[in-house]
Design a protein around this motif. Structure first.
Motif, PDB file in Angstrom:
ATOM      1  N   ASN A 157      41.377  40.506  44.262  1.00 49.77           N
ATOM      2  CA  ASN A 157      41.811  41.186  43.039  1.00 49.77           C
ATOM      3  C   ASN A 157      41.466  40.450  41.755  1.00 49.77           C
ATOM      4  OD1 ASN A 157      43.580  43.792  43.053  1.00 49.77           O
ATOM      5  ND2 ASN A 157      43.872  42.767  45.019  1.00 49.77           N
TER       6      ASN A 157
ATOM      7  N   ILE B 288      40.639  42.124  38.298  1.00 47.07           N
ATOM      8  CA  ILE B 288      41.505  41.972  37.125  1.00 47.07           C
ATOM      9  C   ILE B 288      40.680  41.493  35.933  1.00 47.07           C
ATOM     10  CG2 ILE B 288      43.412  40.622  36.171  1.00 47.07           C
ATOM     11  CD1 ILE B 288      44.634  40.625  39.016  1.00 47.07           C
TER      12      ILE B 288
ATOM     13  N   PHE C   4      37.506  41.821  35.429  1.00 48.96           N
ATOM     14  CA  PHE C   4      36.638  42.901  34.960  1.00 48.96           C
ATOM     15  C   PHE C   4      37.432  43.914  34.150  1.00 48.96           C
ATOM     16  CE2 PHE C   4      35.065  47.220  35.682  1.00 48.96           C
ATOM     17  CZ  PHE C   4      33.825  47.113  35.090  1.00 48.96           C
ATOM     18  N   SER C   5      38.620  44.267  34.658  1.00 50.58           N
ATOM     19  CA  SER C   5      39.387  45.305  33.966  1.00 50.58           C
ATOM     20  C   SER C   5      39.809  44.816  32.586  1.00 50.58           C
ATOM     21  CB  SER C   5      40.607  45.706  34.801  1.00 50.58           C
ATOM     22  OG  SER C   5      41.565  44.681  34.799  1.00 50.58           O
ATOM     23  N   VAL C   6      40.175  43.528  32.518  1.00 46.22           N
ATOM     24  CA  VAL C   6      40.600  43.003  31.218  1.00 46.22           C
ATOM     25  C   VAL C   6      39.425  42.972  30.245  1.00 46.22           C
ATOM     26  CG1 VAL C   6      41.453  40.954  30.062  1.00 46.22           C
ATOM     27  CG2 VAL C   6      42.550  41.726  32.141  1.00 46.22           C
TER      28      VAL C   6
ATOM     29  N   TRP D 242      36.879  44.979  30.304  1.00 47.78           N
ATOM     30  CA  TRP D 242      36.623  46.365  29.962  1.00 47.78           C
ATOM     31  C   TRP D 242      37.611  46.836  28.892  1.00 47.78           C
ATOM     32  CZ3 TRP D 242      39.341  50.937  30.153  1.00 47.78           C
ATOM     33  CH2 TRP D 242      38.587  52.118  30.110  1.00 47.78           C
ATOM     34  N   TRP D 243      38.867  46.457  29.114  1.00 44.10           N
ATOM     35  CA  TRP D 243      39.937  46.833  28.191  1.00 44.10           C
ATOM     36  C   TRP D 243      39.693  46.227  26.813  1.00 44.10           C
ATOM     37  CZ3 TRP D 243      43.461  42.977  26.471  1.00 44.10           C
ATOM     38  CH2 TRP D 243      44.556  43.453  25.748  1.00 44.10           C
TER      39      TRP D 243
END
Lengths: 257, 220, 216
Positions: A178, A182, A184-186, A188-189
């Motif tokens: 994960n 995580i 990557f998502s941060v 992206w965000w």
């Protein structure tokens, strides 16, 4: 236990590393040299970090924060790597030393991550004008800290430490899958909510005068981690021995009555 | 196949007969939708802007509320032990329980989401879109909650530790979930939906194995 | 596969089983072998490892050396589907009815549903079939747990304190159940500190005392 070892003759290298009793024996001679090496590296590193290196033309003396911040950020991730390798050791070979290594690494990882966040925010105040910026890197480091704290909490919640090691190993590996997601998502965000004022660090290449203290300090922190990890493992083995002696005593007392 | 049906059927029956669970879940979910406007003020523009985030946080809290019922009762009454001798491997049983748990814990929230969206001042179309996005994203929440529930099943105070484990792991779901609904970044919405779907697929594929491994260790 | 019993008899070959749990050796080199048509009764004080022995045979607690073999089993079938393990917890859901509980376990254990009615009758729960399990007494809950053994025929029964919570009539029923199982060529391992009443049957029943040395 000891009978089987006598039968098998002198212990091989792997047995010597892996057997808790023998580990206590050989690691005892390592703690002091490692601690001395650590102190020496810190002395050299701190010399280069303060009188031995120039201030940054933009950030001034606050750049010296980097010599603490970058090594602790590196260790915050390295430590998770150590935990993952130990977790595999726990699940595949069910080795008690892997359990001990996992357990000793978790609070260290949390501490280095917290240090990285703290120094980051101390550094952020003069450079960015704020203690906390919802920057991608800082945010994912904060989440990493939560994961470490969750693992520490899990260790404390379990009574049966052998079971704990294997359950926590599962979680550590789930976390390992994960963490990149995580991160990557941060990122992206962050591109979605890009604040305009953030000063980006990745622009100028680093000068040799700063690279030397940075490398030495990274080495010093890494040796510090190794030393603390070793001491932590030794303490944990000691604790387990006390526990098993107490259990044996309780059983002997129970039988006598 | 009959065994999978039996497990899903049992979970649904249990959930319907203990109707209190479903009601609590919905009251909590909608309750957050009432609390937020009361806490931040009735500014419609602000509420509409933060509504996707609120919906996702409420969905996550609803999952946290019911995580304990996923495996704990089975662990305590010995069912998990008996499951180990089923015709199916434990991984498949956990998968079936995940499906049932999504139906009883995720679906009600999804159905209530448009109501919540309207309460928070979302446009009706966006409120409906929330349903689709929740359908795509909640399986990931259920899967991650299941992993944490399995890890803490043997702990007496497991109910307290599990949320600490779940929260960091669910962050990507929250980010992509709200990204898919946020009106300020139309261009990124499609991408977020795809990433959310990928996240659900990965989590749902991983969860039965990770959760079954944790349950097996806890059962020893 | 014998059509009348629904399974092929197997024998348990486990001449030297050791069990390590929680880092301590529970027992070492114990012979737990059981031929088909006979039973092994494990006795001993609390903590002697009776339950651990059952879990080890069930394959749920790590047995390092793989010294447990089910001889005569179809190599295609998973060992877990040969075994009934009835632990001291009954795996009965209070909110479901008696029949729903039994049907559920029959489906999960992949038995045939026609046997459910027989099993309810055999366990004396037929009249309570549609009552929720919450109203059952401890003894009736225990009977329901054991009804699984009838509903889903399997050659191996591992029973942990099967007669706990049961009255004399219940205990007699368990004895009949086990003896009938042995007569059909099944095998059973029971852990108990209350005599099951089958121990005197020398030909088919072996009694093993675990951890006798702590009985000072």
């Amino acid at each position: 236990m000891s009978a089987t070892e006598n039968r098998s003759g002198p212990p091989g290298l792997w047995t010597r590393i892996a057997h808790p009793g023998l580990f206590l024996g050989w690691s005892r001679h390592l703690v002091v040299p490692l601690a001395l090496l650590c102190i020496a590296l810190f002395a050299v590193g701190l010399y280069f970090a303060f009188p031995g290196s120039p201030a940054d033309y933009q950030m001034g003396d606050t750049v010296r924060m980097m010599y603490v911040h970058v090594p602790s950020a590196w260790l915050s991730q390295f430590c998770y790597g150590v935990m993952c390798v130990s977790a595999i050791g726990t699940l595949v070979w069910r080795h008690p030393m892997a359990d001990v290594s996992q357990k000793a690494a978790a609070p260290l990882g949390a501490a280095f991550t917290a240090l990285a966040l703290f120094t980051g925010s101390m550094w952020g105040r003069p450079t960015w004008g704020t203690f906390w910026e919802w920057d991608g890197r800082m945010t994912s480091t904060l989440i990493l800290l939560f994961i470490y704290l969750g693992i520490v909490a899990l260790w404390r919640a379990f009574d049966d430490q052998l079971k704990a090691a294997r359950v926590i190993a599962v979680f550590t590996l789930v976390g390992a899958i994960n963490i990149p997601i995580i991160k990557f998502s941060v990122d992206w965000w962050q591109t979605l909510h890009q604040p305009a004022s953030v000063f980006r660090l990745d622009g100028p290449t680093i000068d040799t005068a700063m690279l030397v203290p940075l490398l030495v300090m990274t080495g010093a922190f890494s040796v510090l981690f190794l030393t603390l990890h070793l001491v932590g493992m030794r303490t944990e083995i000691g604790k387990r021995r006390v526990r098993s002696l107490q259990t044996a005593l309780a059983r002997a007392e129970g039988g006598a009555r | 196949m009959s065994a999978i049906g039996a497990i899903i059927g049992r979970e649904l029956r249990l959930s319907l007969r203990q109707g209190g669970d479903l009601l609590t879940l919905l009251v909590l979910f909608i309750g957050i939708g009432v609390l937020v406007p009361l806490a931040v003020g009735p500014d419609r523009a602000l509420l509409a802007r933060i509504a996707p985030g609120i919906i996702w946080i409420a969905a996550l809290l609803a999952q946290l509320l019911i995580h304990d019922r996923l495996f704990r009762a089975d662990h305590e009454d010995g069912s998990l032990l008996a499951f180990r001798h089923a015709g199916l491997p434990l991984e498949a049983i956990v998968g079936a329980k995940l499906v049932a748990h999504w139906i009883t814990g995720g679906l009600p929230v999804i159905i209530a989401a448009p109501l919540m969206g309207v309460m928070l001042g979302l446009e009706p179309m966006t409120a409906l879109a929330a349903v689709g996005v929740l359908v795509i994203g909640t399986p990931a929440l259920t899967a991650l909650v299941a992993i944490s529930a399995a890890i803490t099943v043997g702990l007496r105070r497991g109910g307290l530790v599990a949320p600490v484990l779940i929260l960091p792991l669910t962050l990507p779901v929250l980010i992509f979930g709200t990204g898919a609904l946020s009106a300020s970044a139309m261009a990124a919405q499609g991408q977020a939906v795809l990433l959310l779907g990928a996240l659900s697929l990965v989590s749902v594929a991983m969860a039965p194995f990770a959760a079954a491994a944790a349950l097996k260790i806890s059962g020893e | 596969m014998d059509p009348s019993t629904g399974y092929r008899p197997v024998s348990l070959s486990a001449p030297r089983v050791s069990c390590v749990r929680g880092g301590r050796v529970v027992f070492e080199d114990v012979d737990l072998s059981v031929p088909p048509g006979s039973a092994l009764v494990l006795r001993g004080p609390n903590g002697a490892g009776k339950s651990s022995a059952l879990l080890t045979l069930a394959g749920l607690v790590g047995e390092k050396d793989k010294k447990i073999e089910w001889v005569g089993a179809d190599p295609e079938t998973e060992p877990r589907t040969l075994i009934h393990l009835v632990g001291h917890r009954s795996a009965v859901q209070d909110t479901l009815t008696v029949r729903e509980n039994l049907v559920f376990w029959t489906r999960v254990l992949e038995g045939r549903q026609e046997r459910v009615a027989d099993a309810l009758a055999a366990s004396g729960l037929a009249r309570l079939a549609d009552a929720p399990c919450a109203i059952l007494s401890a003894g009736q809950t225990r009977r329901l747990a054991l009804a699984r053994l009838v509903a889903v025929p399997r050659p191996v029964w591992l029973l942990d304190e099967p007669t706990s919570a049961l009255d004399d009539a219940g205990a007699r029923w368990v004895r009949e159940l086990v003896l009938g199982h042995l007569a059909r060529g099944g095998l059973a391992v029971a852990a108990t500190h209350i005599p099951l009443g089958i121990e005197e049957d020398d030909a088919r029943v072996r009694v093993l005392d675990l951890g006798g040395e702590t009985l000072l």
